[in-house]
Design a protein around this motif. Structure first.
Motif, PDB file in Angstrom:
ATOM      1  N   LYS A 146       0.856  -1.183   0.000  1.00 55.41           N
ATOM      2  CA  LYS A 146       0.000   0.000   0.000  1.00 55.41           C
ATOM      3  C   LYS A 146       0.890   1.230   0.000  1.00 55.41           C
ATOM      4  CE  LYS A 146      -0.529  -0.358   5.022  1.00 55.41           C
ATOM      5  NZ  LYS A 146      -1.459  -0.526   6.146  1.00 55.41           N
ATOM      6  N   GLU A 147       0.297   2.369  -0.351  1.00 53.25           N
ATOM      7  CA  GLU A 147       1.076   3.602  -0.431  1.00 53.25           C
ATOM      8  C   GLU A 147       1.455   4.088   0.974  1.00 53.25           C
ATOM      9  OE1 GLU A 147       2.340   5.477  -3.030  1.00 53.25           O
ATOM     10  OE2 GLU A 147       1.840   3.641  -4.112  1.00 53.25           O
ATOM     11  N   PRO A 148       2.733   4.386   1.211  1.00 54.75           N
ATOM     12  CA  PRO A 148       3.146   4.900   2.534  1.00 54.75           C
ATOM     13  C   PRO A 148       2.606   6.308   2.767  1.00 54.75           C
ATOM     14  CG  PRO A 148       4.983   4.987   1.001  1.00 54.75           C
ATOM     15  CD  PRO A 148       3.872   4.274   0.292  1.00 54.75           C
ATOM     16  N   LYS A 149       2.223   6.604   3.999  1.00 50.75           N
ATOM     17  CA  LYS A 149       1.662   7.924   4.332  1.00 50.75           C
ATOM     18  C   LYS A 149       2.715   8.861   4.914  1.00 50.75           C
ATOM     19  CE  LYS A 149      -3.203   6.648   5.056  1.00 50.75           C
ATOM     20  NZ  LYS A 149      -3.147   5.347   4.425  1.00 50.75           N
ATOM     21  N   ILE A 150       3.591   8.338   5.770  1.00 52.59           N
ATOM     22  CA  ILE A 150       4.609   9.189   6.411  1.00 52.59           C
ATOM     23  C   ILE A 150       5.885   9.123   5.576  1.00 52.59           C
ATOM     24  CG2 ILE A 150       5.938   9.596   8.519  1.00 52.59           C
ATOM     25  CD1 ILE A 150       3.708   8.085  10.029  1.00 52.59           C
ATOM     26  N   VAL A 151       6.128  10.159   4.789  1.00 57.37           N
ATOM     27  CA  VAL A 151       7.265  10.151   3.857  1.00 57.37           C
ATOM     28  C   VAL A 151       8.198  11.332   4.100  1.00 57.37           C
ATOM     29  CG1 VAL A 151       7.963  10.231   1.429  1.00 57.37           C
ATOM     30  CG2 VAL A 151       5.936   8.911   2.102  1.00 57.37           C
ATOM     31  N   GLU A 152       7.681  12.560   4.028  1.00 57.84           N
ATOM     32  CA  GLU A 152       8.538  13.742   4.153  1.00 57.84           C
ATOM     33  C   GLU A 152       9.280  13.802   5.488  1.00 57.84           C
ATOM     34  OE1 GLU A 152       5.582  14.618   0.962  1.00 57.84           O
ATOM     35  OE2 GLU A 152       5.496  13.765   2.979  1.00 57.84           O
ATOM     36  N   PRO A 153       8.601  13.583   6.636  1.00 61.00           N
ATOM     37  CA  PRO A 153       9.352  13.580   7.907  1.00 61.00           C
ATOM     38  C   PRO A 153      10.424  12.489   7.948  1.00 61.00           C
ATOM     39  CG  PRO A 153       6.981  13.704   8.310  1.00 61.00           C
ATOM     40  CD  PRO A 153       7.157  13.403   6.851  1.00 61.00           C
ATOM     41  N   LEU A 154      10.125  11.363   7.301  1.00 56.42           N
ATOM     42  CA  LEU A 154      11.077  10.259   7.230  1.00 56.42           C
ATOM     43  C   LEU A 154      12.324  10.674   6.456  1.00 56.42           C
ATOM     44  CD1 LEU A 154      11.087   7.335   8.187  1.00 56.42           C
ATOM     45  CD2 LEU A 154      10.092   6.672   5.985  1.00 56.42           C
ATOM     46  N   GLY A 155      12.131  11.381   5.346  1.00 51.89           N
ATOM     47  CA  GLY A 155      13.256  11.879   4.557  1.00 51.89           C
ATOM     48  C   GLY A 155      14.113  12.854   5.345  1.00 51.89           C
ATOM     49  N   LEU A 156      13.458  13.754   6.084  1.00 48.86           N
ATOM     50  CA  LEU A 156      14.180  14.754   6.886  1.00 48.86           C
ATOM     51  C   LEU A 156      15.019  14.082   7.974  1.00 48.86           C
ATOM     52  CD1 LEU A 156      14.450  17.881   7.353  1.00 48.86           C
ATOM     53  CD2 LEU A 156      12.681  17.602   9.105  1.00 48.86           C
ATOM     54  N   VAL A 157      14.401  13.163   8.730  1.00 48.65           N
ATOM     55  CA  VAL A 157      15.103  12.457   9.806  1.00 48.65           C
ATOM     56  C   VAL A 157      16.199  11.555   9.239  1.00 48.65           C
ATOM     57  CG1 VAL A 157      14.848  10.747  11.662  1.00 48.65           C
ATOM     58  CG2 VAL A 157      13.141  12.561  11.391  1.00 48.65           C
ATOM     59  N   GLY A 158      15.882  10.841   8.146  1.00 49.39           N
ATOM     60  CA  GLY A 158      16.862   9.954   7.517  1.00 49.39           C
ATOM     61  C   GLY A 158      18.082  10.703   7.021  1.00 49.39           C
ATOM     62  N   GLY A 159      17.869  11.855   6.404  1.00 49.13           N
ATOM     63  CA  GLY A 159      18.983  12.674   5.914  1.00 49.13           C
ATOM     64  C   GLY A 159      19.848  13.196   7.042  1.00 49.13           C
ATOM     65  N   PHE A 160      19.198  13.649   8.121  1.00 51.57           N
ATOM     66  CA  PHE A 160      19.941  14.165   9.273  1.00 51.57           C
ATOM     67  C   PHE A 160      20.790  13.064   9.910  1.00 51.57           C
ATOM     68  CE2 PHE A 160      20.496  14.988  13.781  1.00 51.57           C
ATOM     69  CZ  PHE A 160      20.943  16.300  13.787  1.00 51.57           C
ATOM     70  N   LEU A 161      20.164  11.907  10.169  1.00 51.98           N
ATOM     71  CA  LEU A 161      20.878  10.805  10.822  1.00 51.98           C
ATOM     72  C   LEU A 161      21.985  10.254   9.933  1.00 51.98           C
ATOM     73  CD1 LEU A 161      17.924   8.870  12.500  1.00 51.98           C
ATOM     74  CD2 LEU A 161      19.551  10.428  13.577  1.00 51.98           C
ATOM     75  N   ASP A 162      21.761  10.272   8.621  1.00 52.52           N
ATOM     76  CA  ASP A 162      22.769   9.761   7.700  1.00 52.52           C
ATOM     77  C   ASP A 162      24.050  10.582   7.783  1.00 52.52           C
ATOM     78  OD1 ASP A 162      22.953   7.763   5.269  1.00 52.52           O
ATOM     79  OD2 ASP A 162      23.934   9.601   4.621  1.00 52.52           O
ATOM     80  N   ALA A 163      23.895  11.905   7.801  1.00 50.51           N
ATOM     81  CA  ALA A 163      25.067  12.783   7.871  1.00 50.51           C
ATOM     82  C   ALA A 163      25.683  12.767   9.260  1.00 50.51           C
ATOM     83  CB  ALA A 163      24.675  14.205   7.500  1.00 50.51           C
ATOM     84  N   ALA A 164      24.843  12.855  10.303  1.00 52.29           N
ATOM     85  CA  ALA A 164      25.353  12.949  11.679  1.00 52.29           C
ATOM     86  C   ALA A 164      25.939  11.628  12.154  1.00 52.29           C
ATOM     87  CB  ALA A 164      24.246  13.400  12.620  1.00 52.29           C
TER      88      ALA A 164
ATOM     89  N   ALA B 271       5.051  -0.260   1.585  1.00 48.17           N
ATOM     90  CA  ALA B 271       5.525   0.091   0.245  1.00 48.17           C
ATOM     91  C   ALA B 271       6.140  -1.130  -0.452  1.00 48.17           C
ATOM     92  CB  ALA B 271       6.568   1.211   0.341  1.00 48.17           C
ATOM     93  N   SER B 272       6.116  -1.134  -1.774  1.00 48.77           N
ATOM     94  CA  SER B 272       6.689  -2.224  -2.570  1.00 48.77           C
ATOM     95  C   SER B 272       8.191  -2.314  -2.335  1.00 48.77           C
ATOM     96  CB  SER B 272       6.423  -1.977  -4.055  1.00 48.77           C
ATOM     97  OG  SER B 272       7.329  -2.697  -4.860  1.00 48.77           O
ATOM     98  N   PRO B 273       8.724  -3.496  -1.955  1.00 45.32           N
ATOM     99  CA  PRO B 273      10.167  -3.612  -1.695  1.00 45.32           C
ATOM    100  C   PRO B 273      11.035  -3.183  -2.879  1.00 45.32           C
ATOM    101  CG  PRO B 273       9.040  -5.516  -0.791  1.00 45.32           C
ATOM    102  CD  PRO B 273       8.012  -4.734  -1.568  1.00 45.32           C
ATOM    103  N   ARG B 274      10.691  -3.622  -4.094  1.00 47.67           N
ATOM    104  CA  ARG B 274      11.551  -3.333  -5.256  1.00 47.67           C
ATOM    105  C   ARG B 274      11.625  -1.830  -5.543  1.00 47.67           C
ATOM    106  NH1 ARG B 274      10.825  -2.554 -10.747  1.00 47.67           N
ATOM    107  NH2 ARG B 274       8.610  -3.017 -10.632  1.00 47.67           N
ATOM    108  N   THR B 275      10.455  -1.156  -5.623  1.00 51.81           N
ATOM    109  CA  THR B 275      10.483   0.272  -5.951  1.00 51.81           C
ATOM    110  C   THR B 275      10.957   1.114  -4.774  1.00 51.81           C
ATOM    111  OG1 THR B 275       8.116   0.451  -5.418  1.00 51.81           O
ATOM    112  CG2 THR B 275       8.711   0.101  -7.735  1.00 51.81           C
ATOM    113  N   THR B 276      10.730   0.641  -3.556  1.00 52.40           N
ATOM    114  CA  THR B 276      11.247   1.363  -2.385  1.00 52.40           C
ATOM    115  C   THR B 276      12.770   1.382  -2.408  1.00 52.40           C
ATOM    116  OG1 THR B 276       9.333   0.812  -1.008  1.00 52.40           O
ATOM    117  CG2 THR B 276      11.376   1.364   0.140  1.00 52.40           C
ATOM    118  N   ILE B 277      13.373   0.219  -2.621  1.00 52.60           N
ATOM    119  CA  ILE B 277      14.836   0.120  -2.661  1.00 52.60           C
ATOM    120  C   ILE B 277      15.407   0.967  -3.794  1.00 52.60           C
ATOM    121  CG2 ILE B 277      16.736  -1.488  -3.158  1.00 52.60           C
ATOM    122  CD1 ILE B 277      14.965  -3.621  -1.608  1.00 52.60           C
ATOM    123  N   GLY B 278      14.811   0.881  -4.977  1.00 52.17           N
ATOM    124  CA  GLY B 278      15.282   1.660  -6.118  1.00 52.17           C
ATOM    125  C   GLY B 278      15.139   3.155  -5.906  1.00 52.17           C
TER     126      GLY B 278
END
Length: 257
Positions: free
Chosen positions: A136-154, A172-179
């Motif tokens: 199914k389509e994921p609902k929480i995306v933008e906050p996830l991107g913000l937190v993921g980007g911060f944690l990735d750098a820090a 979310a679909s595993p194949r398209t999520t990973i890509g």
């Protein structure tokens, strides 16, 4: 420990880093995570300071994610709507995280983040083994991107583990999520690398990062091929296994070292 002298490069000294970069990128390209975590751990082991290690890994990932992203696009593994929703907040979070790591010690929160990722890994493993993935389509995306980007750098790695795993939990679909996560990561790593260079200069580009770069670029096209061909249920289980193992190892190092 002083930085390596790039003028003394030899195949014998580069080979271990090339092999690690190759293996880490195969896993990352196929499962949407682990290159940063594996590579950053290796650099810390050989004595590179945390900020310089994260800067070096992100410099390498700028090249590997470019090749990997192109490969995922060619294999039609990218959801472009999801890509835009992740990439823009991810870049913002990445700049903030790189600035924080360059100027402040952010290691206190690391054990808590790793414990959370371990629990997500176990849950994904359970879901993958017990149930066929219900998409199914994921609902929480933008906050996830913000937190993921911060944690990735820090934290020197974390975009894939945080973003890929949480999107899969949402269905979310595993194949398209990973890509999609891999492709968005190029813009994240390029921005983080530029931020680190403004804060630290070019000192982070060491002999180790040269080896990781060679191995990672060589492996980058193959991960997308695997993500396209491996069944969704198997991808879910593999993501759970890799996330659990890498997070537990990181948790052990963060608490007892």
């Amino acid at each position: 420990m002083p930085m390596f002298d790039l003028t003394t490069l030899s195949f014998e000294t580069l080979l271990p880093f090339i092999l690690v970069g190759f293996a880490a990128q195969i896993v990352d390209g196929a499962l949407g995570m682990a290159f940063g975590v594996i590579s950053n751990t290796l650099l810390l082991w050989v004595g590179v300071p945390p900020a310089a290690a994260s800067a070096g890994v992100h410099t390498v990932e700028t090249f590997t994610t470019a090749v990997s992203g192109i490969s995922h696009v060619l294999h039609k593994n990218v959801n472009w709507t999801l890509f835009l929703r992740l990439m823009i907040p991810g870049v913002i979070g990445g700049v903030l995280g790189a600035y924080v790591l360059s100027n402040i010690d952010a290691s206190t929160a690391k054990p808590f983040i790793l414990a959370y990722l371990t629990s997500i890994g176990v849950y994904l493993l359970y879901r993958g083994l017990r149930y066929p993935p219900k998409q199914k389509e994921p609902k929480i995306v933008e906050p996830l991107g913000l937190v993921g980007g911060f944690l990735d750098a820090a934290g020197g790695g974390g975009w894939g583990p945080v973003v890929t795993s949480n999107l899969l939990v949402q269905g979310a679909s595993p194949r398209t999520t990973i890509g999609t996560v891999n492709t968005a990561e190029f813009f994240l790593t390029a921005t983080i690398s530029a931020t680190f260079i403004t804060q630290l200069g070019w000192a982070a580009f060491t002999q180790a990062t040269v080896g990781l770069l060679i191995g990672g670029v060589l492996a980058a096209p193959f991960g997308a091929m695997l993500a396209k061909r491996v069944p969704a249920k198997t991808l879910m289980v593999l993501v759970g296994v890799i996330l659990t193992i890498t997070s537990l190892f990181g948790l052990y190092r963060a608490i007892w070292h």
